[in-house]
Design a protein around this motif. Structure first.
Motif, mmCIF file in Angstrom:
data_model
loop_
_atom_site.group_PDB
_atom_site.id
_atom_site.type_symbol
_atom_site.label_atom_id
_atom_site.label_comp_id
_atom_site.label_asym_id
_atom_site.label_seq_id
_atom_site.Cartn_x
_atom_site.Cartn_y
_atom_site.Cartn_z
ATOM 1 N N ALA A 1 0.857 -1.179 0.000
ATOM 2 C CA ALA A 1 0.000 0.000 0.000
ATOM 3 C C ALA A 1 0.895 1.231 0.000
ATOM 4 O O ALA A 1 2.029 1.182 0.481
ATOM 5 N N ALA A 2 0.397 2.287 -0.586
ATOM 6 C CA ALA A 2 1.203 3.505 -0.651
ATOM 7 C C ALA A 2 0.340 4.752 -0.599
ATOM 8 O O ALA A 2 -0.839 4.729 -0.956
ATOM 9 N N THR A 3 0.926 5.833 -0.136
ATOM 10 C CA THR A 3 0.300 7.155 -0.178
ATOM 11 C C THR A 3 1.345 8.087 -0.775
ATOM 12 O O THR A 3 2.497 8.077 -0.346
ATOM 13 N N ALA A 4 0.940 8.832 -1.775
ATOM 14 C CA ALA A 4 1.874 9.766 -2.400
ATOM 15 C C ALA A 4 1.157 11.067 -2.657
ATOM 16 O O ALA A 4 -0.049 11.076 -2.915
ATOM 17 N N GLY A 5 1.885 12.155 -2.575
ATOM 18 C CA GLY A 5 1.232 13.434 -2.822
ATOM 19 C C GLY A 5 2.180 14.594 -2.667
ATOM 20 O O GLY A 5 3.402 14.422 -2.688
ATOM 21 N N PHE A 6 1.599 15.762 -2.503
ATOM 22 C CA PHE A 6 2.443 16.944 -2.351
ATOM 23 C C PHE A 6 1.845 17.932 -1.371
ATOM 24 O O PHE A 6 0.659 17.864 -1.026
ATOM 25 N N GLU A 7 2.676 18.830 -0.921
ATOM 26 C CA GLU A 7 2.250 19.918 -0.063
ATOM 27 C C GLU A 7 2.882 21.186 -0.627
ATOM 28 O O GLU A 7 4.061 21.210 -0.968
ATOM 29 N N TYR A 8 2.065 22.214 -0.779
ATOM 30 C CA TYR A 8 2.573 23.464 -1.329
ATOM 31 C C TYR A 8 1.938 24.619 -0.575
ATOM 32 O O TYR A 8 0.743 24.596 -0.291
ATOM 33 N N THR A 9 2.730 25.614 -0.233
ATOM 34 C CA THR A 9 2.172 26.755 0.489
ATOM 35 C C THR A 9 2.322 28.034 -0.323
ATOM 36 O O THR A 9 3.410 28.361 -0.783
ATOM 37 N N GLN A 10 1.182 28.706 -0.512
ATOM 38 C CA GLN A 10 1.207 30.024 -1.148
ATOM 39 C C GLN A 10 1.364 31.028 -0.030
ATOM 40 O O GLN A 10 0.477 31.190 0.796
ATOM 41 N N VAL A 11 2.512 31.698 0.001
ATOM 42 C CA VAL A 11 2.791 32.645 1.072
ATOM 43 C C VAL A 11 2.203 34.006 0.709
ATOM 44 O O VAL A 11 2.408 34.501 -0.392
ATOM 45 N N MET B 1 -2.379 17.447 -1.366
ATOM 46 C CA MET B 1 -3.123 16.487 -2.170
ATOM 47 C C MET B 1 -2.418 15.147 -2.028
ATOM 48 O O MET B 1 -1.204 15.064 -2.180
ATOM 49 N N GLU B 2 -3.182 14.119 -1.688
ATOM 50 C CA GLU B 2 -2.583 12.803 -1.519
ATOM 51 C C GLU B 2 -3.424 11.701 -2.145
ATOM 52 O O GLU B 2 -4.639 11.656 -1.978
ATOM 53 N N PHE B 3 -2.722 10.833 -2.863
ATOM 54 C CA PHE B 3 -3.356 9.705 -3.537
ATOM 55 C C PHE B 3 -3.007 8.453 -2.751
ATOM 56 O O PHE B 3 -1.921 8.358 -2.196
ATOM 57 N N ASN B 4 -3.948 7.508 -2.738
ATOM 58 C CA ASN B 4 -3.694 6.266 -2.034
ATOM 59 C C ASN B 4 -3.732 5.084 -2.969
ATOM 60 O O ASN B 4 -4.454 5.091 -3.966
ATOM 61 N N TYR B 5 -2.941 4.083 -2.606
ATOM 62 C CA TYR B 5 -2.959 2.846 -3.357
ATOM 63 C C TYR B 5 -2.891 1.713 -2.352
ATOM 64 O O TYR B 5 -2.157 1.777 -1.367
ATOM 65 N N ASP B 6 -3.714 0.698 -2.566
ATOM 66 C CA ASP B 6 -3.688 -0.460 -1.686
ATOM 67 C C ASP B 6 -4.067 -1.644 -2.554
ATOM 68 O O ASP B 6 -5.170 -1.663 -3.104
ATOM 69 N N ASP B 7 -3.193 -2.627 -2.694
ATOM 70 C CA ASP B 7 -3.502 -3.683 -3.672
ATOM 71 C C ASP B 7 -4.558 -4.672 -3.185
ATOM 72 O O ASP B 7 -4.920 -5.594 -3.904
#
Lengths: 398, 261
Positions: A278-288, A301-307
């Motif tokens: 299983a995996a979780t992948a994504g990003f974090e971005y801050t608009q200052v 934003m994070e995507f999940n995967y679980d077989d």
């Protein structure tokens, strides 16, 4: 619920620690912690007729002792929670009761501790040292203290943490009268284990982590009793948690690309049915300073995967930080599962009050979705559990 | 022939212009290097910081933290800031490894979750703990991180000063330029005007109460920042500053961040 081993360990450790403390080894003593009051009001009565409203009170003082040379420290933090509705939400836990000794090339930490592994925000796949105090909050980020011996080596090649985890803590589940409960009751008093040592098994884990300028990498392995139980039917409406023995390998990676943090957590686990990943992948971005203001807007934003499943949820979150004197912020998020059509939405606003306190207001909404053909809805039993939560925290100390 | 002349003279003109310009750049850099003298060779230091935030209506709040610094001669310096008050952020800590070239590294420790979180160093330009300082303002300002230009000499509040323009080389800096007033007599910075992304003069920073430590290192005991857009101010007080406290690399690692209290 608290095993006798856990109680004995705590007592023995407390006695040893008191000897340490009284030996005037510690020159610095600090007392702090928090007291909080929480109320949750649900939109409807529960699926099983549970009340619409409940409150709880939590006390968690913290005592910190440190030696003159700052090489030896001792922490004690109990946590007591009382709930007006659900007895299973009453808690007495030792969150921390540990001694830390810092040497030149290593650090040794003995006692009851909490430790976090991971990089992602919405799902924590790699984090496994501590059991989740599931009834505390919906996000599952609250943990129970774990007795352990942790040796940490910090060298040029990174940090290597080796853990001997002494004994096991059971997960907390909402009781019959509690809200946000599973569609069946859980008999936590007759929990079963794969290990013949039951909840006294000594588990082992290690984690290597290293920073390479813009890349943070960690590799870990856990060998022991799963923190996540499976359920065995005792009767139609009563189940017994069954804790299997697992082997779980985890990978954490975080890459900084300008203002963007790219994140990945992946695990491979064997021992509970077939091996799965299983995996979780994504990003974090801050608009200052959005719109030429003091406000920052963070995006997650994070995507999940679980077989084991066809589809896994997608999570989108924002964090609006006001950067004012009161450290006001609004967190919001949506989690959606394409397979089941289920969505859950939350908003949490909080701000500081004076120098001592913090006030927060949270609302969670569950939507079963229109996809009626779906195999099995994950949150079916929560469809009457939309709620608003109010919390006031008073921080102890000077 | 006439054309050729024109080309020759304009080339000469631009050469000359460039020459003057590089003269100003060199002079600016020279002044900056001299101002930096007080900051090299300090080894390590520890200080308690008190921040006083005042809003437009005069409402005052306070922040207290401890700051540890370690000089890294060949690269940027390391810093560890641990918050003590307000109480809800007690124990939160920020570890930074500055680099002369490239982005700095930064980690945040969240004690409630026992979590060390790597953060993008770009997010250093916003208000720090609701104050008028950004983390960028508080972090170590390596000479290599700016380009310089000498502007003029001027008397500022009775102090004969060099006025130097510096432009941050970090593309993620919150400023397009800064005008710095450096005292002629002792090469100490007394005032900085900060210009934001739209080249507006947003903030003015003033340094006062300079004290000499170990007979060599000058440090201000107060830094005042006023935001001209909001009229809010923050004053930073440095208390119990100590040098040669025996800090080493080991005190600026993720493990030390985890045990910072």
């Amino acid at each position: 619920m608290v095993s006798s081993f856990y109680r004995d360990f705590t007592k023995a450790f407390l006695v040893i620690s008191l000897i340490f403390i009284s030996s005037s080894l510690f020159s610095k003593v600090e007392k702090y912690g928090e007291v909080s009051f929480e109320n949750r009001t649900f939109s409807e009565k529960g699926l099983f007729g549970q009340d619409k409203d409940h409150s709880s009170f939590t006390l968690s003082p913290e005592f910190y002792f440190e030696s003159e040379d700052q090489k030896t420290s001792f922490t004690f933090k109990p946590k007591i929670r009382r709930d007006s509705l659900d007895d299973e939400r009453n808690l007495f836990d030792i969150q921390d009761l540990s001694l830390v000794k810092v040497k030149n090339s290593y650090e040794i930490r003995i006692g009851i501790r909490r430790d976090f592994w991971g990089v992602t925000e919405t799902v924590h796949r790699v984090d496994i040292i501590n059991q989740t105090d599931q009834v505390e909050s919906f996000d599952g980020e609250d943990k129970l203290g774990q007795p352990m011996i942790n040796l940490s080596l910090e060298r040029d090649w990174g940090v290597l943490d080796i853990y001997a985890l002494l004994g096991f803590r059971e997960r907390t589940f909402a009781g019959e009268k509690g809200r946000l409960r599973l569609p069946f009751l859980i008999d936590t008093d007759s929990a079963m284990y794969e290990s013949s040592a039951e909840n006294l098994r000594t588990d082992f884990a290690f984690r290597w982590s290293q920073s390479y300028r813009d890349l943070e990498l960690a590799l870990s392995h856990f060998s022991g009793t799963s923190r996540e139980p499976e359920f065995i039917n005792k009767s139609i409406s009563l189940k017994i948690p069954y804790y299997g023995v697992i082997e779980q390998t985890g990978l954490e990676a975080l890459y900084i690309l300008g203002g963007l943090a790219l994140k990945l957590e992946a695990i491979s686990r064997s021992g509970q049915g077939d091996r799965f990943s299983a995996a979780t992948a994504g990003f974090e971005y801050t608009q200052v300073g959005i719109l030429s203001s003091r406000l920052d807007l963070g995006w997650i934003m994070e995507f999940n995967y679980d077989d084991r499943y066809q589809e896994s949820p997608l999570a989108l979150g924002t964090r609006l930080t006001f950067n004012d004197m009161y450290d006001s912020q609004i967190l919001s998020g949506v989690m959606r599962n394409e397979e089941t059509g289920e969505t859950n939405v939350f908003v949490e606003a909080s701000r500081r009050v004076r120098n001592c306190c913090r006030l927060s207001f949270e609302s969670i909404y569950f939507n079963g979705g229109s996809n009626t053909n779906s195999i099995q809805k994950l949150f079916e039993y929560l469809k009457q559990d939309d709620f608003v939560r109010f919390e006031f925290i008073y921080y102890l100390g000077n | 022939m006439k054309n050729l002349n024109k080309i020759f003279f304009s080339a000469l003109f631009f050469f000359f212009l460039n020459f003057i310009h590089s003269e100003e750049i060199n002079r600016g850099l020279e002044i900056a290097l001299k101002a930096d003298d007080s900051f090299s060779g300090y080894g390590d230091s520890k200080t308690n910081l008190k921040m006083m935030l005042k809003d437009r209506k005069g409402l005052v709040t306070e922040r207290v933290m401890e700051m540890k610094l370690l000089e890294v001669p060949e690269d940027g310096d390391k810093s560890l800031i641990v918050f003590d008050s307000p109480r809800d952020v007690r124990g939160v800590a920020v570890l930074s490894h500055a680099h002369k070239v490239g982005s700095d590294e930064q980690w945040l420790y969240l004690p409630a979750l026992k979590r060390v979180k790597r953060v993008a160093s770009k997010n250093r330009t916003g208000p720090f703990l609701g104050s008028e300082f950004s983390l960028e303002d508080l972090s170590f300002q390596e000479v290599e991180k700016y380009s310089y230009e000498y502007l003029r000499d001027e008397n500022l509040d009775g102090k004969e000063s060099h006025v130097v323009k510096r432009i941050p080389l970090d593309p993620y800096s919150g400023y397009t330029k800064q005008i710095v007033w450096i005292s002629k007599s002792n090469s100490l910075i007394h005032q900085i005007h900060h210009f934001d992304r739209k080249s507006f003069h947003v903030k003015t920073q003033t340094f006062s109460g300079y004290k000499k430590y170990l007979n060599k290192f000058w440090r201000p005991s107060e830094i005042h920042m006023i935001n001209h857009q909001t009229n809010k101010t923050t004053t930073l007080f440095f208390q119990d500053m100590a040098f040669n406290t025996g800090l080493s690399d080991k005190d600026f690692t993720q493990n030390s961040l985890k045990r910072s209290k």
